[in-house]
Design an enzyme around this catalytic site. Structure first.
Site, PDB file in Angstrom:
ATOM      1  N   ASP A 248     -51.589  15.692  -4.307  1.00 38.87           N
ATOM      2  CA  ASP A 248     -52.452  15.507  -5.462  1.00 38.87           C
ATOM      3  C   ASP A 248     -51.673  15.978  -6.680  1.00 38.87           C
ATOM      4  O   ASP A 248     -51.518  17.175  -6.917  1.00 38.87           O
ATOM      5  CB  ASP A 248     -53.746  16.309  -5.299  1.00 38.87           C
ATOM      6  CG  ASP A 248     -54.774  15.962  -6.388  1.00 38.87           C
ATOM      7  OD1 ASP A 248     -54.374  15.407  -7.421  1.00 38.87           O
ATOM      8  OD2 ASP A 248     -55.962  16.268  -6.189  1.00 38.87           O
ATOM      9  N   GLU A 250     -52.438  15.041  -9.801  1.00 37.60           N
ATOM     10  CA  GLU A 250     -53.438  14.758 -10.826  1.00 37.60           C
ATOM     11  C   GLU A 250     -53.452  13.274 -11.165  1.00 37.60           C
ATOM     12  O   GLU A 250     -52.408  12.665 -11.421  1.00 37.60           O
ATOM     13  CB  GLU A 250     -53.215  15.599 -12.089  1.00 37.60           C
ATOM     14  CG  GLU A 250     -54.421  15.557 -13.056  1.00 37.60           C
ATOM     15  CD  GLU A 250     -55.737  15.988 -12.393  1.00 37.60           C
ATOM     16  OE1 GLU A 250     -56.358  15.139 -11.698  1.00 37.60           O
ATOM     17  OE2 GLU A 250     -56.131  17.149 -12.542  1.00 37.60           O
ATOM     18  N   ASN A 251     -54.635  12.725 -11.098  1.00 36.67           N
ATOM     19  CA  ASN A 251     -54.872  11.292 -11.313  1.00 36.67           C
ATOM     20  C   ASN A 251     -54.113  10.442 -10.297  1.00 36.67           C
ATOM     21  O   ASN A 251     -53.707   9.323 -10.602  1.00 36.67           O
ATOM     22  CB  ASN A 251     -54.507  10.884 -12.745  1.00 36.67           C
ATOM     23  CG  ASN A 251     -55.326  11.630 -13.772  1.00 36.67           C
ATOM     24  OD1 ASN A 251     -56.538  11.762 -13.628  1.00 36.67           O
ATOM     25  ND2 ASN A 251     -54.667  12.161 -14.787  1.00 36.67           N
ATOM     26  N   GLY A 323     -58.406  19.553  -9.337  1.00 39.47           N
ATOM     27  CA  GLY A 323     -58.068  20.436 -10.438  1.00 39.47           C
ATOM     28  C   GLY A 323     -59.154  20.586 -11.474  1.00 39.47           C
ATOM     29  O   GLY A 323     -59.238  21.611 -12.163  1.00 39.47           O
ATOM     30  N   ASP A 324     -60.019  19.569 -11.621  1.00 36.78           N
ATOM     31  CA  ASP A 324     -61.133  19.640 -12.564  1.00 36.78           C
ATOM     32  C   ASP A 324     -62.436  20.005 -11.851  1.00 36.78           C
ATOM     33  O   ASP A 324     -63.519  19.789 -12.373  1.00 36.78           O
ATOM     34  CB  ASP A 324     -61.286  18.318 -13.313  1.00 36.78           C
ATOM     35  CG  ASP A 324     -61.420  17.114 -12.369  1.00 36.78           C
ATOM     36  OD1 ASP A 324     -61.451  17.316 -11.131  1.00 36.78           O
ATOM     37  OD2 ASP A 324     -61.491  15.978 -12.876  1.00 36.78           O
TER      38      ASP A 324
END
Length: 495
Positions: A248, A250-251, A323-324
C-alpha cells in the site's frame, strides 16, 4: 452480513535473473550463517529464551528494528517487557500482559485471569524496540471515524505449544502511532513484515501494517509504505481469488509496478507478508506459509510511476487500516516489525526460519469455536460483518464457515461467546419475548445458557429457552427467549 469466500490459492516463486556464481556463493554463505544463528537456539517446548529472534537477526544484518509489535511472543531474545495492554469492560481497569520468560511467549493465563467473568479489549500494543513506538487505538481520519479496540479473546491460537491471543481486526478496528521515532521519512529505505492470516480477509480497504501519514489523511501518492494482505485487486487482472500480499503505497495496492500475474496469493492459515522499499527506485514483496517452508518472491523490481519515485514517507505507523483510516478491512495480526534500512535477502530468509520455528498453530481467523445450528438449517449469527459491538442483534443467518461471528465457545460458566463478547438477554430481563444481543461478558444470569436433552438452550434465570419467533427461519430473524416447549423453533445444536 456479507458473503465470505475462502478459496485456497497455490504459491509460486517469481522468476528472477540467475546471479553470478561468486555472488551466489556469497549469498549462500550469508544465508547459512544467519540460519545457523537463527536455528542454533530456538525455543523448545520449555520456556528457555531463544538466542536469536527476528530483531536480533535484522540488527546483525545492519537493518535494525525501529518497531516490533506482537501479542504472541518476544521479537528480541533479551526482551522481557510487556507485549500488550488489556482493558476490562467491568471497571475500566488495565493490565499489561507480558511473557512467560525473557525472549519467549505471551503469558495468556495472566489475561485469562484478569478478564475472567467480563470482557477485555486490547488498548495498547507495546513496541519492543528501544524506540517505544507503541500502537494505540486509532483516532478519526478523513476516511473513517475513530476506531474500536480489538476484543482481547477473539483470536486464540497456539504458538510454540503455548496458548496466546492475536489481534482480530474487523471493520472499524485499527491501531496507530503518529510521528513515530526512527521510522523512515522522505525517501529513506525501510523493510517490514507481519505474520497474519490468509483465511480471515476481505476486500475492504485496507488491512495494512507499516508506514503511514502523520495527519491520518491521504496526502498523496508515495506517502505510505505498508504491507497489505487481502482480496482487493487494484491492477487487474489478478491471479486467482487471493488473498494477495501487496504494497500500500497510498492510492494504490501494488503487487508490482503494475499488473503482476506472477503474484499467486497466500491463502494459508498463517502467512508471513514482507515488504521492503529502497525509497527511490525499487521495492520487493515476499510471502509464505508462516508454519513451514521458505518465502516466495512475488516482486523485486521498479516502483510504480506517478509520484512514487521517490517516495514521500511521513514516518507514522498504522496497523489494520489505511493511511486515512479507511477501516473496512478484516485481518489477523500476530507479530510485525519495521526496520531502518533495506534488509538483505539472507536476513529475510533467516527471519522466516525463525517464524516457522515459533510454531504457529490453531485458529488463525477467529473460527476456532463451534457453530450453533439453528432452525431451517441456519446458524446463530451476529448482525454486521464480524463487528460484534455491544447491542449487536443476535439473529439467524445462512451458515458461512469463514464467518467469525458464527463461531461460539460454550465456556465453563455456561456463557456463549463470540468476538470476545457474550450472548445476552437484553436488560437481563426474564419476560417471554425479550430479544437477545451481544454484550460485554459480565457473569449475570442473562448470559447463562444450558443445553437441554431435547436440543434447546435454556436460560436458568428466566427458565425460558432461546427461540426464533413463530418458527421463522429467514436471514436476519432476531432471536428471543420464550417458554420452553420443545418445538422446532427452539432446536439449537452446538456442533
Amino acid at each position: 452480513m456479507t458473503f465470505r469466500r475462502l478459496r485456497p490459492g497455490p504459491s509460486a516463486r517469481a522468476a528472477r535473473p540467475r546471479p553470478a556464481p561468486r555472488r551466489l556463493l556469497l549469498a549462500a554463505g550469508t544465508v547459512l550463517a544467519l540460519l545457523l544463528l537463527c536455528l542454533g537456539a530456538l525455543p523448545t517446548g520449555s520456556q528457555a529464551a531463544a538466542a536469536t529472534q527476528p530483531c536480533d537477526i535484522y540488527a546483525a544484518a545492519a537493518s535494525p528494528c525501529v518497531a516490533a509489535h506482537s501479542t504472541v511472543r518476544a521479537l528480541y531474545s533479551g526482551y522481557d517487557g510487556p507485549l500488550y495492554q488489556v482493558t476490562r469492560a467491568s471497571d475500566g481497569a488495565t493490565r499489561d500482559i507480558g511473557l512467560l520468560a525473557a525472549g519467549g511467549y505471551a503469558n495468556a493465563a495472566a489475561q485469562d485471569s484478569f478478564c475472567a467473568a467480563t470482557s477485555c479489549t486490547i488498548t495498547r500494543i507495546y513496541d519492543q524496540s528501544p524506540r517505544h513506538n507503541d500502537l494505540t487505538v486509532e483516532p478519526a481520519g478523513t476516511a473513517g471515524a475513530a476506531d474500536r479496540p480489538a476484543q482481547a479473546t477473539a483470536l486464540p491460537l497456539v504458538a510454540g505449544g503455548h496458548k496466546a491471543y492475536g489481534v482480530l481486526i474487523t471493520p472499524g478496528t485499527g491501531y496507530r502511532h503518529t510521528d513515530a521515532s526512527g521510522v523512515a521519512v522522505g525517501d529513506q529505505p525501510e523493510s517490514m513484515y507481519m505474520v497474519t492470516s490468509g483465511t480471515h480477509v476481505n476486500g475492504g480497504c485496507c488491512f495494512d501494517y507499516g508506514n503511514a501519514e502523520h495527519t491520518i489523511s491521504d496526502t498523496g501518492n508515495g506517502h505510505m509504505d505498508a504491507v497489505y494482505i487481502g482480496t482487493r485487486c487494484h491492477n487487474p487482472p489478478c491471479t486467482g481469488a487471493g488473498p494477495w500480499v501487496a504494497a500500500d503505497l497510498e492510492n494504490g495496492l501494488y503487487q508490482g509496478s503494475g499488473n503482476n500475474p506472477a503474484n499467486r496469493g497466500n491463502a494459508t492459515p498463517f502467512v508471513t507478508a514482507l515488504l521492503k522499499n529502497n525509497g527511490r527506485t525499487a521495492f520487493a514483496l515476499k510471502g509464505g506459509d508462516a508454519r513451514s517452508g521458505a518465502l516466495s518472491t512475488w516482486w523485486d523490481g521498479a516502483l510504480p510511476s506517478g509520484g512514487y519515485t521517490p517516495m514521500h514517507l511521513e514516518g507514522s505507523i498504522v496497523m489494520g487500516t489505511g493511511g486515512d483510516n479507511s477501516n473496512a478491512s478484516a485481518g489477523s495480526f500476530y507479530e510485525g516489525v519495521m526496520t531502518s534500512g533495506y534488509s538483505t535477502d539472507a536476513a529475510d530468509a533467516a527471519v522466516q526460519a525463525n517464524i516457522v520455528a515459533a510454531g504457529y498453530s490453531g485458529g488463525s481467523d477467529g473460527t476456532s469455536g463451534r457453530t450453533i445450528s439453528a432452525p431451517g438449517g441456519t446458524c446463530v449469527d451476529v448482525d454486521g460483518d464480524d463487528i460484534g459491538v455491544d447491542h449487536a442483534a443476535v439473529q439467524l443467518w445462512q451458515c458461512q464457515p469463514a464467518a467469525v461471528d458464527q463461531h461460539w465457545t460454550h465456556d465453563a460458566d455456561n456463557s456463549l461467546r463470540t468476538l470476545g463478547r457474550c450472548l445476552d438477554i437484553m436488560g437481563n430481563a426474564t419476560a417471554a419475548g425479550t430479544k437477545v444481543q451481544l454484550w460485554d461478558c459480565n457473569g449475570v444470569g442473562g448470559q447463562k445458557w444450558v443445553q437441554q436433552p431435547d436440543g434447546s438452550l435454556r436460560n436458568p434465570q428466566s427458565g425460558r429457552c432461546l427461540d426464533t419467533p413463530s418458527g421463522a427461519t429467514a436471514n436476519g430473524t432476531r432471536l428471543q427467549i420464550w417458554d420452553c416447549n420443545g418445538s422446532a423453533a427452539q432446536q439449537f445444536g452446538l456442533t
